[in-house]
Design a protein around this motif. Sequence first.
Motif, PDB file in Angstrom:
ATOM      1  N   PRO A 182      -1.622   3.400 -11.233  1.00  0.00           N
ATOM      2  CA  PRO A 182      -1.831   4.375 -10.149  1.00  0.00           C
ATOM      3  C   PRO A 182      -2.929   3.983  -9.169  1.00  0.00           C
ATOM      4  CG  PRO A 182      -1.582   5.502 -12.252  1.00  0.00           C
ATOM      5  CD  PRO A 182      -1.684   4.048 -12.562  1.00  0.00           C
ATOM      6  N   SER A 184      -3.277   0.923  -8.084  1.00  0.00           N
ATOM      7  CA  SER A 184      -2.842  -0.342  -7.491  1.00  0.00           C
ATOM      8  C   SER A 184      -2.096  -0.178  -6.176  1.00  0.00           C
ATOM      9  CB  SER A 184      -1.952  -1.106  -8.487  1.00  0.00           C
ATOM     10  OG  SER A 184      -2.623  -1.320  -9.708  1.00  0.00           O
ATOM     11  N   GLY A 185      -2.153   1.009  -5.577  1.00  0.00           N
ATOM     12  CA  GLY A 185      -1.427   1.236  -4.334  1.00  0.00           C
ATOM     13  C   GLY A 185      -1.769   0.256  -3.229  1.00  0.00           C
ATOM     14  N   PRO A 186      -3.070   0.032  -2.929  1.00  0.00           N
ATOM     15  CA  PRO A 186      -3.412  -0.945  -1.880  1.00  0.00           C
ATOM     16  C   PRO A 186      -2.907  -2.349  -2.188  1.00  0.00           C
ATOM     17  CG  PRO A 186      -5.293   0.443  -2.381  1.00  0.00           C
ATOM     18  CD  PRO A 186      -4.251   0.753  -3.413  1.00  0.00           C
ATOM     19  N   ILE A 188      -0.256  -3.148  -4.055  1.00  0.00           N
ATOM     20  CA  ILE A 188       1.200  -3.166  -3.903  1.00  0.00           C
ATOM     21  C   ILE A 188       1.587  -3.210  -2.432  1.00  0.00           C
ATOM     22  CG2 ILE A 188       3.309  -1.848  -4.299  1.00  0.00           C
ATOM     23  CD1 ILE A 188       2.040  -0.813  -6.884  1.00  0.00           C
ATOM     24  N   SER A 189       0.874  -2.457  -1.589  1.00  0.00           N
ATOM     25  CA  SER A 189       1.157  -2.473  -0.152  1.00  0.00           C
ATOM     26  C   SER A 189       0.924  -3.858   0.434  1.00  0.00           C
ATOM     27  CB  SER A 189       0.269  -1.445   0.569  1.00  0.00           C
ATOM     28  OG  SER A 189       0.569  -0.132   0.155  1.00  0.00           O
ATOM     29  N   LEU A 254       2.951   0.664   6.005  1.00  0.00           N
ATOM     30  CA  LEU A 254       2.113   0.189   4.901  1.00  0.00           C
ATOM     31  C   LEU A 254       0.774  -0.377   5.357  1.00  0.00           C
ATOM     32  CD1 LEU A 254       4.812  -1.638   2.714  1.00  0.00           C
ATOM     33  CD2 LEU A 254       3.944   0.696   2.456  1.00  0.00           C
ATOM     34  N   GLY A 257      -2.610   0.742   3.435  1.00  0.00           N
ATOM     35  CA  GLY A 257      -2.745   0.116   2.120  1.00  0.00           C
ATOM     36  C   GLY A 257      -2.951  -1.376   2.227  1.00  0.00           C
ATOM     37  N   GLY A 261      -5.996  -3.321   0.626  1.00  0.00           N
ATOM     38  CA  GLY A 261      -5.693  -4.356  -0.356  1.00  0.00           C
ATOM     39  C   GLY A 261      -6.344  -5.681  -0.032  1.00  0.00           C
TER      40      GLY A 261
END
Length: 269
Positions: A182, A184-186, A188-189, A254, A257, A261
């Motif tokens: 949860p 890891s959104g940045p 993954i983007s 995106l 994010g 990231g």
Amino acid sequence: MKRVRICLLYAVMALLTLVFLLPLGYAVVTSLVPFEYVNKIPPLHVISLDNYKKLFEDYPMLQWYVNTVLVTVLTLAGNITTSLLAGYALAKLEFRGRKFVFNSVLVTLMIPFQLLLTPLYIMVASLGWHNTIKGLVIPFMVSSLSIFMARQFYLSIPDELIEAARVDGLGYIGSYFRVVLPLSGPLISTLAILNFTSCWNAYLVPSTFLAKTEKFTLAVGLNTIKAANFIRPNETMAGVVLLSFPVLIVFFFLQKGFIEGIANSGIKG
């Protein structure tokens, strides 16, 4: 003075934005006008979608789009999955040979892809994957750069969070999916944008691995159109717009994010 500096900063940013948008604006305008109005200021009544209509009538554009979407989505899904899991293992799990594995990932980043293309083509051909979607997807479902970025991102997550999850009775897998994923959104983007862009715009590998017109991806197919219509830039620019806008749309949704990231995946440890 502070207000003057802020105004100058915004002026410079606006100028840079204009510089970057001009080529895209030129491509869009040129794609909407007949050949005789290329490089001229066109009247509004000549603007139409005829160039796009011609592309879809004369070439299998829809099939090229389907091929490109299929290759991009499958490669993206595999790449993100392997990168997240491998990056987490290299960052947080203690196992024998971890440092060697990570150093091996770094070494592969230093090898120019052009040196790997011929042996990769031979392997794909020997497996019977030439002229297939599998040949464009499976070899690229693992990326050293994506694994490296995932590992650097997970190093920024405090070990205390994972240890607390372990104390609560979660195993390695449970702590990852309930606590780490949860966050890891940045990441993954970032991986989604980078891999989507490289897959969607890829030309070297598809042009090497594919020979049948109906199997072409969009970049390869549009390059054949460019070669056939190099004296008609309005039709060429219509192809450029068709290729470019999906990437811009993905980045638009995106971008927040992606920026986070990149900031969190810097060199660490």
